[in-house]
Motif scaffolding. Sequence first.
Motif, mmCIF file in Angstrom:
data_model
loop_
_atom_site.group_PDB
_atom_site.id
_atom_site.type_symbol
_atom_site.label_atom_id
_atom_site.label_comp_id
_atom_site.label_asym_id
_atom_site.label_seq_id
_atom_site.Cartn_x
_atom_site.Cartn_y
_atom_site.Cartn_z
ATOM 1 N N ARG A 194 0.828 -1.197 0.000
ATOM 2 C CA ARG A 194 0.000 0.000 0.000
ATOM 3 C C ARG A 194 0.871 1.259 0.000
ATOM 4 O O ARG A 194 2.055 1.234 0.340
ATOM 5 N N PRO A 195 0.293 2.413 -0.362
ATOM 6 C CA PRO A 195 1.023 3.674 -0.216
ATOM 7 C C PRO A 195 1.054 4.122 1.249
ATOM 8 O O PRO A 195 0.149 3.792 2.024
ATOM 9 N N VAL B 228 1.023 3.807 -5.995
ATOM 10 C CA VAL B 228 0.558 5.144 -6.291
ATOM 11 C C VAL B 228 -0.632 5.466 -5.390
ATOM 12 O O VAL B 228 -1.367 4.566 -4.959
ATOM 13 N N ALA B 229 -0.840 6.755 -5.089
ATOM 14 C CA ALA B 229 -1.894 7.151 -4.157
ATOM 15 C C ALA B 229 -2.617 8.393 -4.650
ATOM 16 O O ALA B 229 -2.006 9.304 -5.223
ATOM 17 N N ASP B 230 -3.933 8.418 -4.430
ATOM 18 C CA ASP B 230 -4.724 9.644 -4.549
ATOM 19 C C ASP B 230 -4.640 10.380 -3.220
ATOM 20 O O ASP B 230 -4.914 9.791 -2.162
ATOM 21 N N ILE B 231 -4.294 11.662 -3.241
ATOM 22 C CA ILE B 231 -4.058 12.426 -2.017
ATOM 23 C C ILE B 231 -4.975 13.644 -1.989
ATOM 24 O O ILE B 231 -5.155 14.337 -2.996
ATOM 25 N N SER B 232 -5.544 13.885 -0.802
ATOM 26 C CA SER B 232 -6.303 15.099 -0.535
ATOM 27 C C SER B 232 -5.863 15.631 0.824
ATOM 28 O O SER B 232 -5.932 14.921 1.827
ATOM 29 N N VAL B 233 -5.390 16.882 0.855
ATOM 30 C CA VAL B 233 -4.856 17.484 2.074
ATOM 31 C C VAL B 233 -5.903 18.411 2.683
ATOM 32 O O VAL B 233 -6.529 19.213 1.977
ATOM 33 N N ASP B 234 -6.075 18.280 3.980
ATOM 34 C CA ASP B 234 -7.031 19.100 4.720
ATOM 35 C C ASP B 234 -6.306 19.704 5.919
ATOM 36 O O ASP B 234 -5.423 19.063 6.504
ATOM 37 N N ARG C 171 -5.610 7.167 -0.691
ATOM 38 C CA ARG C 171 -6.107 5.827 -1.013
ATOM 39 C C ARG C 171 -5.428 5.320 -2.273
ATOM 40 O O ARG C 171 -4.835 6.100 -3.035
ATOM 41 N N LEU C 172 -5.545 4.027 -2.492
ATOM 42 C CA LEU C 172 -5.183 3.468 -3.791
ATOM 43 C C LEU C 172 -6.207 3.934 -4.819
ATOM 44 O O LEU C 172 -7.405 3.996 -4.523
ATOM 45 N N PRO C 173 -5.798 4.289 -6.029
ATOM 46 C CA PRO C 173 -6.756 4.778 -7.024
ATOM 47 C C PRO C 173 -7.894 3.781 -7.247
ATOM 48 O O PRO C 173 -7.667 2.611 -7.530
#
Length: 335
Positions: free
Chosen positions: A137-138, A189-195, A286-288
Amino acid sequence: MEPEKESSSRAQKLRWLLGLLGILGFFWLRSQSKPPLKQSKGSANPNTDTTQKDDGHNLFPAFTPKVPPSPSDTENACECCNHKVPRWKKTLDILLVAFTGGAFATAGIYAYITSKMWKDMHKQTVTAQQQLEQSQRPWIKIVEVKTRGNNPLLPALSFQGFGHGFFPNGNKQATFQVYVAVTNIGHSVADISVDYELFSPLWDSNKYADWVRAEQIRFNAQSLKNAKFQTKQIVFPAEPLEWSGAAVLAFDPRYLAIVHSQITHLPDSPRIDYILPVVIVCVNYRLPGSERIYQSSAVYEVFHSETRTRFFVVGKDMLANRLLVMRNPSLDQAY
């Protein structure tokens, strides 16, 4: 491989037992299918026949007493004559009942063992999948959080909506310029969203740390619940990423009594409003295409670079070169 051998051995024993029961059942059915012995016409005792032909010379018919049937005739009689069941047949019926009960018990035990085996196999499969996912996993690491803005027109810490009079009057807020640096230290690879959030707890030496920790837990849970990945970036393994934005603290007196947030007053200057800026960063990834979301979180506290104090006067803007952003390592979270 050992559980498969044991299950195969059990299956062979069960098939052997069921085959034996089938042979016994076949012979039992054959014994039941034989028709009962019927009494022949000539087997009646002539002495028991009380009807005699009247030739007109005898006024009274002769009376002859009935003779009980012999034991051999009793054994060969039909069931309507209350014949005695042979002992060997009773024994066979008992054995068949016992074997049938044993077959049901064996089938139940086999079903239980099979169900338990499948549950164990499913558990092992899930564990193997989790181990594989954990190894492949990422993993997103929060490397640094800093601020920028040495221009007086757009400082690092600024206040909006402040005019004359004491706070609070009207709609007011504080804005902190945030730059978050992260990197993917995992293998996928990872989808990233920063808060991120700008938080200002009240100053209490006994409760300050608990309030910050409680707010971090609340903010992380809210961020995870609302993670839609509408604004995201894809980060490959060993690839860094810098995410910038502005964290806003809206001053609302009604919010003060709920989360112990926003305004602090010191005993020696009760008429001056202070804030203690705390930046809470939460990275959802998360994983795409996967439904499972992971999260990394960190807490950064803001200080005056000259005095290392944490109290900032409300309404007074601060440039980046006069601020020091320090990480609180005891509040790092990642899963």
